[in-house]
Design a protein around this motif. Sequence first.
Motif, PDB file in Angstrom:
ATOM      1  N   PRO A 146       0.825 -28.932  56.366  1.00 55.40           N
ATOM      2  CA  PRO A 146      -0.179 -28.671  57.695  1.00 55.40           C
ATOM      3  C   PRO A 146      -1.609 -29.382  57.594  1.00 55.40           C
ATOM      4  CG  PRO A 146      -0.537 -26.961  55.741  1.00 55.40           C
ATOM      5  CD  PRO A 146       0.727 -27.918  55.491  1.00 55.40           C
ATOM      6  N   ARG A 147      -2.143 -29.407  58.622  1.00 57.04           N
ATOM      7  CA  ARG A 147      -3.518 -30.302  58.514  1.00 57.04           C
ATOM      8  C   ARG A 147      -4.593 -29.657  57.632  1.00 57.04           C
ATOM      9  NH1 ARG A 147      -4.517 -34.186  62.150  1.00 57.04           N
ATOM     10  NH2 ARG A 147      -6.383 -34.621  60.265  1.00 57.04           N
ATOM     11  N   HIS A 148      -4.532 -28.303  58.207  1.00 55.86           N
ATOM     12  CA  HIS A 148      -5.578 -27.538  57.426  1.00 55.86           C
ATOM     13  C   HIS A 148      -4.740 -25.954  56.718  1.00 55.86           C
ATOM     14  CE1 HIS A 148      -8.726 -29.237  59.416  1.00 55.86           C
ATOM     15  NE2 HIS A 148      -8.143 -29.479  60.383  1.00 55.86           N
ATOM     16  N   LYS A 149      -5.212 -25.694  55.619  1.00 53.53           N
ATOM     17  CA  LYS A 149      -4.725 -24.501  54.936  1.00 53.53           C
ATOM     18  C   LYS A 149      -5.460 -23.762  54.167  1.00 53.53           C
ATOM     19  CE  LYS A 149      -0.494 -22.776  52.715  1.00 53.53           C
ATOM     20  NZ  LYS A 149      -0.087 -21.872  53.855  1.00 53.53           N
ATOM     21  N   VAL A 150      -5.518 -22.479  54.371  1.00 51.87           N
ATOM     22  CA  VAL A 150      -6.462 -21.447  53.480  1.00 51.87           C
ATOM     23  C   VAL A 150      -5.565 -20.597  52.607  1.00 51.87           C
ATOM     24  CG1 VAL A 150      -8.327 -19.839  53.226  1.00 51.87           C
ATOM     25  CG2 VAL A 150      -8.452 -21.664  55.033  1.00 51.87           C
ATOM     26  N   THR A 151      -5.636 -20.758  51.374  1.00 53.42           N
ATOM     27  CA  THR A 151      -4.655 -19.815  50.594  1.00 53.42           C
ATOM     28  C   THR A 151      -5.403 -18.995  49.442  1.00 53.42           C
ATOM     29  OG1 THR A 151      -2.405 -19.950  49.455  1.00 53.42           O
ATOM     30  CG2 THR A 151      -3.907 -21.606  49.182  1.00 53.42           C
ATOM     31  N   GLU A 152      -4.748 -18.193  49.026  1.00 55.11           N
ATOM     32  CA  GLU A 152      -5.486 -17.578  47.946  1.00 55.11           C
ATOM     33  C   GLU A 152      -4.849 -17.966  46.567  1.00 55.11           C
ATOM     34  OE1 GLU A 152      -5.838 -13.188  50.032  1.00 55.11           O
ATOM     35  OE2 GLU A 152      -4.322 -13.269  48.375  1.00 55.11           O
ATOM     36  N   THR A 153      -5.758 -17.839  45.303  1.00 56.88           N
ATOM     37  CA  THR A 153      -5.467 -18.288  43.935  1.00 56.88           C
ATOM     38  C   THR A 153      -4.127 -17.491  43.708  1.00 56.88           C
ATOM     39  OG1 THR A 153      -7.785 -18.522  43.724  1.00 56.88           O
ATOM     40  CG2 THR A 153      -6.275 -18.052  41.894  1.00 56.88           C
ATOM     41  N   GLY A 154      -3.163 -18.252  43.019  1.00 56.18           N
ATOM     42  CA  GLY A 154      -2.004 -17.872  42.510  1.00 56.18           C
ATOM     43  C   GLY A 154      -1.016 -18.116  43.321  1.00 56.18           C
TER      44      GLY A 154
END
Lengths: 115, 115
Positions: free
Chosen positions: A8-16
């Motif tokens: 993707p061009r932007h992504k927010v994800t969580e640790t792990g």
Amino acid sequence: DAGITQSPRHKVTETGTPVTLRCHQTENHRYMYWYRQDPGHGLRLIHYSYGVKDTDKGEVSDGYSVSRSKTEDFLLTLESATSSQTSVYFCAISETRTGSIHEQYFGPGTRLTVT
Amino acid sequence: AQTVTQSQPEMSVQEAETVTLSCTYDTSENNYYLFWYKQPPSRQMILVIRQEAYKQQNATENRFSVNFQKAAKSFSLKISDSQLGDTAMYFCAFMKDDQGGKLIFGQGTELSVKP
């Protein structure tokens, strides 16, 4: 402009969590690269590929893996994302038809945020 | 290992004037390539100019030229008749003349062109 797309061009994800970034080219270039860009560091090479199924490490490869099953696609995987991997990721391709490697052409980048 | 240093984090210039961005590098190689890349606010990496180390003549591309001093390991970029569209981050980069084509980047210089 070279035909390079990143998703993707932007992504927010969580640790792990695992994350895969995709680079796709339409130029049939042999060499493909993944770089990360952080303030104060410029761009640093993570991994590169010199052909299908042929890859090698760059200077900041820890925590990353790559795969290239087709000429046109180069995948970057973060097996278990950490906050230190928050960065902008660039894919690049290079032409070798003349027998030497010169200019690299870059994709638009992917901004990854690990919370 | 090769290193690339850009000692000017920020610079500014008036429109239509000339500005020079500095870059030094460290290598024991004799054959290599040097590049300047431009990164405008759009984040796209754009190749500005390249120089082969075996060529004594300095490269030029329209308003952009370099001063390549191989013995001093210096590779500066001169922008003549600066335009507002030249506002960007500029990166100096080094590439060994071998298989792989891996780029080593400097930290970047942020250039602002003022009207």
